[in-house]
Design a protein around this motif. Sequence first.
Motif, short mmCIF file in Angstrom:
data_model
loop_
_atom_site.label_atom_id
_atom_site.label_comp_id
_atom_site.label_asym_id
_atom_site.label_seq_id
_atom_site.Cartn_x
_atom_site.Cartn_y
_atom_site.Cartn_z
N VAL A 21 101.98 43.25 -17.94
CA VAL A 21 100.92 44.20 -18.21
C VAL A 21 100.13 44.49 -16.94
CG1 VAL A 21 98.82 44.58 -19.55
CG2 VAL A 21 100.76 43.41 -20.60
N TYR A 22 99.92 43.45 -16.11
CA TYR A 22 99.10 43.61 -14.92
C TYR A 22 99.52 42.58 -13.89
CZ TYR A 22 94.86 43.51 -12.00
OH TYR A 22 93.97 43.53 -10.95
N TYR A 23 99.56 43.00 -12.63
CA TYR A 23 99.77 42.04 -11.56
C TYR A 23 99.02 42.55 -10.33
CZ TYR A 23 101.75 39.31 -7.80
OH TYR A 23 101.89 38.48 -6.70
N ASN A 24 98.26 41.63 -9.70
CA ASN A 24 97.54 41.95 -8.49
C ASN A 24 97.45 40.68 -7.65
OD1 ASN A 24 95.70 42.61 -6.46
ND2 ASN A 24 94.41 43.85 -7.81
N SER A 25 98.10 40.69 -6.51
CA SER A 25 98.17 39.48 -5.69
C SER A 25 96.82 39.07 -5.13
CB SER A 25 99.17 39.69 -4.54
OG SER A 25 98.77 40.78 -3.72
N SER A 26 95.86 39.99 -5.10
CA SER A 26 94.53 39.67 -4.58
C SER A 26 93.53 39.37 -5.70
CB SER A 26 94.01 40.82 -3.71
OG SER A 26 93.88 42.00 -4.49
N ALA A 27 93.99 39.36 -6.94
CA ALA A 27 93.08 39.12 -8.07
C ALA A 27 92.86 37.62 -8.28
CB ALA A 27 93.63 39.74 -9.34
N GLN A 28 91.79 37.30 -8.96
CA GLN A 28 91.53 35.94 -9.42
C GLN A 28 91.03 36.05 -10.86
OE1 GLN A 28 92.16 32.84 -7.84
NE2 GLN A 28 91.87 32.29 -9.98
N SER A 51 87.27 37.52 -10.80
CA SER A 51 86.15 36.98 -10.04
C SER A 51 86.24 37.23 -8.54
CB SER A 51 86.03 35.47 -10.28
OG SER A 51 87.17 34.79 -9.78
N ILE A 52 87.27 37.94 -8.08
CA ILE A 52 87.39 38.22 -6.65
C ILE A 52 86.31 39.22 -6.23
CG2 ILE A 52 88.82 39.43 -4.95
CD1 ILE A 52 89.68 36.60 -5.35
N GLY A 53 85.70 38.96 -5.07
CA GLY A 53 84.65 39.84 -4.58
C GLY A 53 83.41 39.72 -5.43
N THR A 94 90.82 49.91 -17.00
CA THR A 94 89.53 50.55 -16.75
C THR A 94 88.61 49.48 -16.19
OG1 THR A 94 89.86 52.13 -18.54
CG2 THR A 94 87.59 51.77 -17.79
N ILE A 95 87.95 49.75 -15.06
CA ILE A 95 87.23 48.71 -14.32
C ILE A 95 85.73 48.96 -14.40
CG2 ILE A 95 86.89 47.65 -12.05
CD1 ILE A 95 89.75 48.43 -11.37
N TYR A 96 84.99 47.89 -14.74
CA TYR A 96 83.53 47.89 -14.70
C TYR A 96 83.08 46.77 -13.77
CZ TYR A 96 83.65 50.87 -18.88
OH TYR A 96 83.89 51.89 -19.77
N HIS A 97 82.15 47.07 -12.87
CA HIS A 97 81.67 46.06 -11.95
C HIS A 97 80.71 45.10 -12.66
CE1 HIS A 97 83.61 47.87 -8.55
NE2 HIS A 97 83.02 49.04 -8.78
N THR A 98 80.81 43.84 -12.27
CA THR A 98 79.97 42.80 -12.86
C THR A 98 79.18 42.11 -11.75
OG1 THR A 98 81.62 41.03 -12.63
CG2 THR A 98 81.74 42.42 -14.60
N ASP A 99 78.39 41.11 -12.14
CA ASP A 99 77.72 40.29 -11.16
C ASP A 99 78.72 39.26 -10.62
OD1 ASP A 99 75.69 39.47 -9.56
OD2 ASP A 99 74.32 38.88 -11.16
N ILE A 100 78.26 38.28 -9.92
CA ILE A 100 79.13 37.37 -9.18
C ILE A 100 79.84 36.38 -10.11
CG2 ILE A 100 79.21 35.70 -7.29
CD1 ILE A 100 76.66 36.99 -6.22
N GLN A 101 81.15 36.30 -9.97
CA GLN A 101 82.02 35.31 -10.60
C GLN A 101 81.94 35.33 -12.13
OE1 GLN A 101 81.37 31.25 -9.36
NE2 GLN A 101 83.47 30.65 -9.83
N PRO A 102 82.49 36.38 -12.78
CA PRO A 102 82.57 36.36 -14.25
C PRO A 102 83.55 35.28 -14.72
CG PRO A 102 83.80 38.21 -13.35
CD PRO A 102 83.08 37.59 -12.20
N MET A 103 83.11 34.46 -15.67
CA MET A 103 83.91 33.30 -16.08
C MET A 103 84.28 33.29 -17.55
SD MET A 103 84.90 31.40 -13.62
CE MET A 103 85.38 29.95 -14.55
N PHE A 104 83.37 33.71 -18.43
CA PHE A 104 83.62 33.65 -19.87
C PHE A 104 83.31 35.00 -20.49
CE2 PHE A 104 82.46 29.35 -18.55
CZ PHE A 104 83.54 28.63 -19.00
N ILE A 105 84.14 35.39 -21.46
CA ILE A 105 83.96 36.66 -22.17
C ILE A 105 83.95 36.39 -23.66
CG2 ILE A 105 84.96 38.92 -22.70
CD1 ILE A 105 86.14 39.04 -19.97
N THR A 106 83.09 37.07 -24.37
CA THR A 106 83.12 37.07 -25.84
C THR A 106 82.72 38.45 -26.31
OG1 THR A 106 82.38 35.91 -27.82
CG2 THR A 106 80.72 36.29 -26.12
#
Length: 436
Positions: A100-107, A129-131, A150-162
């Motif tokens: 579905v998705y692959y990005n070598s620079s993603a975390q 969480s990259i950048g 579809t990309i939305y910018h977040t604050d630093i280091q998103p870790m958990f989603i609900t």
Amino acid sequence: MSIQSVSHDNLSNSSAFGDFTDVIGELTPEQQAENQRRRRKRIICLTLIVFTIVLVTITPVIYICLVNPTSTTLVSLATTPVTPAMRNLNHCTATSKNVVYYNSSAQLTTMLTADVNEDHKVDIIAGNSIGKGNLLIFFNVDDNQFTKPTIYHTDIQPMFITIGDLNYDDRFDIVLTNNQSKSVQIFFNMGYGKFDKQSIISTSITIDGITIVDVNLDKKLDIVITNKRTNSVVMIINDDDNMFRHQITYSIGLNTELLSIVDIDHDGMIDFLLREQIDNVSHVFVRFNAANGTFINQTTYIQNDNIQSLRTVDMNADDQIDLVSTERSPEINVYMNSGNGSFNQPIKLSTTSTENTLSIADINKDKKLDLILSSQITNQISIHMNEINGTFVKQMTIPVTFHPLCTTSIDGNNHNQTGLIVLGDQTIELLSINCI
């Protein structure tokens, strides 16, 4: 010799069938015609009698066949339809892998699935969480084919989603935690797959868990975050204007970890399921909600030092919360609720490693929840099927080419197919599981 005359009346009785004869036994033309007419009448009468008898005999049979058919009389006319519940969906195989998705620079750090654009197809929501960090939404277009994110910018280091309907508009809103900045971020669903980013909510703790639940019984969902190191729970209350300005901090005690927030006693209020470390032994217990801002009546359920993580879920559809734990040893324990305020002895399942992430879903569509383990050590997904007799059978092991962080399920293309979405640190893959 004289000839005796015979009257017409006497001749009419000379035959059992009433035939007319003259003295010498021959019929006149008139008598022959009359005999033929009377024979026709007798044949017609006999035919009517036989037809009536046959009709009376078969009428009930005709009624049964036409009005009240049975499986015996209509066996050649209809067949019983086969529904998914009637199928033997025990044997499952993985048939394909789709990236579905692959990005070598993603975390990639977190993922869940839900229908967020109201098209009745399950979409994928993930955090990177990259950048500075961003939220990725992959929309399911058809046949489990997904769009580019579809990309939305977040604050630093998103870790958990609900997700949850925070502003009660019947749409799923997205809530994520930003660990490095100690904040919570809300994306309100505007409809048709569009989201509006709300102001970031600062918190006093680094977040290692998040739940959306109605804390104060005002029929609005609040946000509850936890931190293991500070032994505290922070409840972010949903205000009337959905601004989440009010926070309540509750201390759960030293050496105590919040495992789950659940209404374990069915009183409509959330309770805390916790684990406390005493003399190197883990005690799993509950503190019940007293409805006045306090949690009391501590009840211990389990004493087990090997628990790594614990899930609360109704595994056997008896409307009771059961417990499923991954262990520091290579096994899973399933604690079934006995219904009298305690849990039965655990059902122990052997696993291939100690580093397992647990997911729970109905893989083979038999209306029983199965266990899905993602191992970062062996790079495998293993599935344990929930059997009807309260046991779990390891059905299959699926190798992957990356370290699986977590796995979740989505509906497949037909009634006996399930899709498994597997998250790696740089990739998201879809596994198709077919059950027969």
